[in-house]
Scaffold this active site. Structure first.
Site, PDB file in Angstrom:
ATOM      1  N   ARG A 232       0.841  -1.201   0.000  1.00  0.00           N
ATOM      2  CA  ARG A 232       0.000   0.000   0.000  1.00  0.00           C
ATOM      3  C   ARG A 232       0.881   1.259   0.000  1.00  0.00           C
ATOM      4  NH1 ARG A 232      -5.071   2.172   1.469  1.00  0.00           N
ATOM      5  NH2 ARG A 232      -5.046   3.768   3.088  1.00  0.00           N
ATOM      6  N   HIS A 255      -7.941   8.029   2.710  1.00  0.00           N
ATOM      7  CA  HIS A 255      -7.425   8.794   3.848  1.00  0.00           C
ATOM      8  C   HIS A 255      -8.417   9.888   4.227  1.00  0.00           C
ATOM      9  CE1 HIS A 255      -2.971   7.731   2.801  1.00  0.00           C
ATOM     10  NE2 HIS A 255      -3.532   6.833   3.576  1.00  0.00           N
ATOM     11  N   TYR A 264       3.655  10.748   2.155  1.00  0.00           N
ATOM     12  CA  TYR A 264       4.254  10.086   0.999  1.00  0.00           C
ATOM     13  C   TYR A 264       5.014  11.070   0.119  1.00  0.00           C
ATOM     14  CZ  TYR A 264       1.393   6.170   2.422  1.00  0.00           C
ATOM     15  OH  TYR A 264       0.828   5.147   3.155  1.00  0.00           O
TER      16      TYR A 264
END
Length: 280
Positions: A232, A255, A264
């Protein structure tokens, strides 16, 4: 009211609210820890200092994130008990979670992804691996998917995420090919998308999926331990590296907070380098 009676009522209430069985299982574990420490006492006699002493004693070996989870469970139980009028004061109201350092998600390089592909030994492993990597789904979402949820015309699937929130995710052509081959080879009538290898055939569990991903990583010859959530993380990081907007990734991954997705972007060395070369 006795701790055990409070738990029965709390557990029933949360089931009605739609809490997942996995969430209730983790809450039950924390309740059981309380029961072992305090005994089946009237919850009115438990004080804030006693809860702090309990957390200090029982949480000394825990990571800050695990201790924080324990505190959230305790606060939830005591808040519900207070709101329902079963205790006169809420001793957990002032419990604070430990500060967490910024955790950078661990992801796999594109070379490692290719090695894992080579480590898949059969059609099931190839379908499972490609599904995780191309959808970015959580393991708890994958175990709940049924065959009928898959739309091969659009290469998409509706998944039930945290809080039973639905979202549509997509998979690529490579994943579609292996999924179709896997389903064609099965020859069973089980509704679940992924089933156990041994008979009787039934829905794969979370533990079994973790085992299969580890088995793939061993066959691939990777020295580090691989778990499904790394796929993921890799999905999100590689999408960012390829220029996908953060808000799109946030939607695809389910999210709630944009801050989670922004981790990220901080992680992506390629993205940082691209901006550096563009502006300096």
């Amino acid at each position: 009211m006795l701790l055990s009676l409070v738990w029965e009522k709390y557990n029933l209430d949360k089931k009605i609210e739609g809490y997942s069985p996995l969430t209730l299982k983790t809450y039950y574990f924390q309740y059981n820890q309380l029961l072992c420490h305090f005994g089946n006492v009237d919850m009115n006699v438990i004080t804030t200092n006693q809860l702090k002493s309990y957390l200090l004693k029982m949480g000394s070996h825990l990571k800050p994130s695990s201790l924080g989870h324990r505190i959230r469970c305790i606060r939830s139980l005591f808040k519900w008990t207070y709101d329902e009028g079963f205790i006169q004061k809420n001793p957990a109201a002032k419990l604070k979670e430990p500060k967490l350092g910024k955790r950078i998600p661990k992801f796999l390089t594109e070379i490692e992804i290719e090695l894992l592909r080579e480590g898949c030994q059969n059609t099931m492993e190839k379908a499972l691996f490609e599904f995780f990597y191309s959808t970015g789904c959580r393991i708890g979402e994958v175990v709940k998917i049924n065959r009928e949820d898959i739309n091969f015309h659009t290469n998409s699937v509706i998944v039930h995420g945290k809080g039973d929130k639905e979202r549509e995710v997509y998979f690529n052509t490579r994943c579609s090919i292996w999924l179709k081959r896997y389903l064609d080879e099965r020859g069973d009538l089980e509704p679940c998308l992924f089933i156990t290898e041994r008979r009787p055939k039934r829905r794969m569990s979370i533990d079994l999926i973790r085992y299969i991903i580890k088995r793939i990583s061993r066959n691939a010859g990777l020295k580090k331990e691989i778990h499904p959530h790394q796929l993921r993380h890799s999905y999100a990081t590689h999408m960012i590296n390829n220029g996908a907007p953060l808000e799109v990734i946030q939607s695809l991954m389910g999210h709630e907070k944009s801050e989670t997705t922004k981790l990220y972007a901080q992680l992506s060395g390629k993205l940082r380098y691209d901006f550096y070369t563009k502006y300096f």
